[in-house]
Enzyme design. Structure first.
Site, short mmCIF file in Angstrom:
data_model
loop_
_atom_site.label_atom_id
_atom_site.label_comp_id
_atom_site.label_asym_id
_atom_site.label_seq_id
_atom_site.Cartn_x
_atom_site.Cartn_y
_atom_site.Cartn_z
N ARG A 104 -17.73 16.33 -31.38
CA ARG A 104 -18.02 15.56 -29.76
C ARG A 104 -16.46 14.27 -29.08
NH1 ARG A 104 -17.65 16.57 -25.11
NH2 ARG A 104 -19.59 18.32 -26.18
N LYS A 139 -4.01 2.87 -12.71
CA LYS A 139 -5.51 2.80 -12.27
C LYS A 139 -5.38 4.16 -14.23
CE LYS A 139 -5.57 2.40 -7.92
NZ LYS A 139 -6.11 2.19 -6.43
N LYS A 171 3.47 -6.91 -3.88
CA LYS A 171 2.39 -6.01 -3.42
C LYS A 171 2.32 -7.22 -2.31
CE LYS A 171 -0.09 -3.61 -4.84
NZ LYS A 171 -0.94 -2.16 -4.59
N GLU A 202 5.70 -3.45 -0.95
CA GLU A 202 5.04 -3.07 -0.43
C GLU A 202 4.40 -3.39 1.09
OE1 GLU A 202 -0.19 -2.50 -0.18
OE2 GLU A 202 0.54 -4.42 -1.15
#
Length: 287
Positions: A104, A139, A171, A202
């Site tokens: 697994r 992410k 940003k 940004e």
């Protein structure tokens, strides 16, 4: 046949990651396997791909089984980084207990990373002919970033920055804290001159685009702009900077976004929402 890349499979960070994953699953041991499989039993396992896609992560799968049985023999039956419709992927021979106990964890690594590579390959296909480049983002799954970014590249897309340390991305919150676009750019250049070529800002509208261009930003991030706004931004910039778009990007929207003339499309879903590629393992005991 493709043989095990032993140097890759033995990387210390990968071994540590695999060990944590096995401890999470085994802890005190695999009670079912230990109860039903004799300690000295040997087995042969075959991992197969059951859906179309790109295989990636064989080094992680091999490392799982090697951690449980240092003498396991692994043979690659399929290449990584290539689109396949399905078929045999990896053959393993060793302790039957080790093969079952690692199944697994190995499939979790291999299925997830192959899923990332597969989604990246689909995204690259979607922008083919437009000139746009598909990028990943930060992410990522905590602890899996390096492997996930390798999987993105295996699917044909390109890695953006690896972290907060290797590129400058200013940003809106940085701009607010610095007191504006121009001072934010100036401070970033002064603080990290070696990364000045990576600098990206940004911007939200035509006014901010002009501010960033006037300050010499080489790359602009157009976040969550609709198609008309993207086309207007491309025309306004006129090649004075490279342009990246992001925010809510899906495979279905990729062709029209890429067709606006932007240079890059970044997609967080490549790593945070890629469906696992369907794989299975079948074991046979050996005499």
């Amino acid at each position: 046949m493709w043989r095990v890349d032993s140097d890759t499979a033995r990387r210390a960070p990968l071994r540590a990651l695999v060990q944590r994953a096995l401890e999470e699953d085994l802890r005190g041991g695999d009670v079912t396997t230990e109860a039903t499989v004799p300690a000295g039993a040997r087995g042969r396992a075959l991992i197969s791909q059951k859906a179309p896609g790109v295989i990636y992560g064989l080094c992680a799968a091999e490392a799982v089984f090697a951690a449980l049985d240092p003498h396991v023999h692994a043979e690659r039956l399929a290449p990584e980084r290539a689109w396949r419709e399905g078929g045999r992927v990896l053959s393993l021979e060793g302790s039957a207990r080790a093969l079952l106990s690692g199944e697994r964890t190995a499939l979790n690594f291999l299925g997830h990373l192959s899923g990332v590579a597969t989604l990246a390959a689909r995204a690259v296909r979607a922008v083919r002919g437009t000139g746009a480049v598909v990028l990943d983002t930060r992410k990522t799954t905590p602890g899996l970033r390096e492997l996930e970014k390798e999987a993105v590249a295996a699917g044909g897309a390109r890695n953006h920055r690896r972290g907060l340390y290797d590129a400058i991305l200013i940003k809106e919150n940085h701009i607010a804290a610095a007191g504006g676009i121009a001072p934010a750019i100036a401070r970033a250049r002064e603080a990290a001159p070696a990364l000045a070529a990576t600098l990206e800002v940004e911007v939200r509208d035509a006014h901010e685009i002009e501010q960033a261009l006037a300050a010499g930003a080489p790359r602009l991030l157009l976040d969550n702009m609709d198609l008309p706004a993207l086309r207007e931004a491309v025309a306004q910039v006129g090649g004075r900077a490279t342009l990246e778009t992001s925010g809510g990007v899906t495979l279905e929207r990729l062709p029209e976004l890429a067709g606006t003339g932007i240079n890059f499309v970044s997609i967080g879903a490549l790593t945070h929402s890629a469906p696992a590629l369907d794989l299975s393992m079948i074991l046979e005991t050996l005499p």
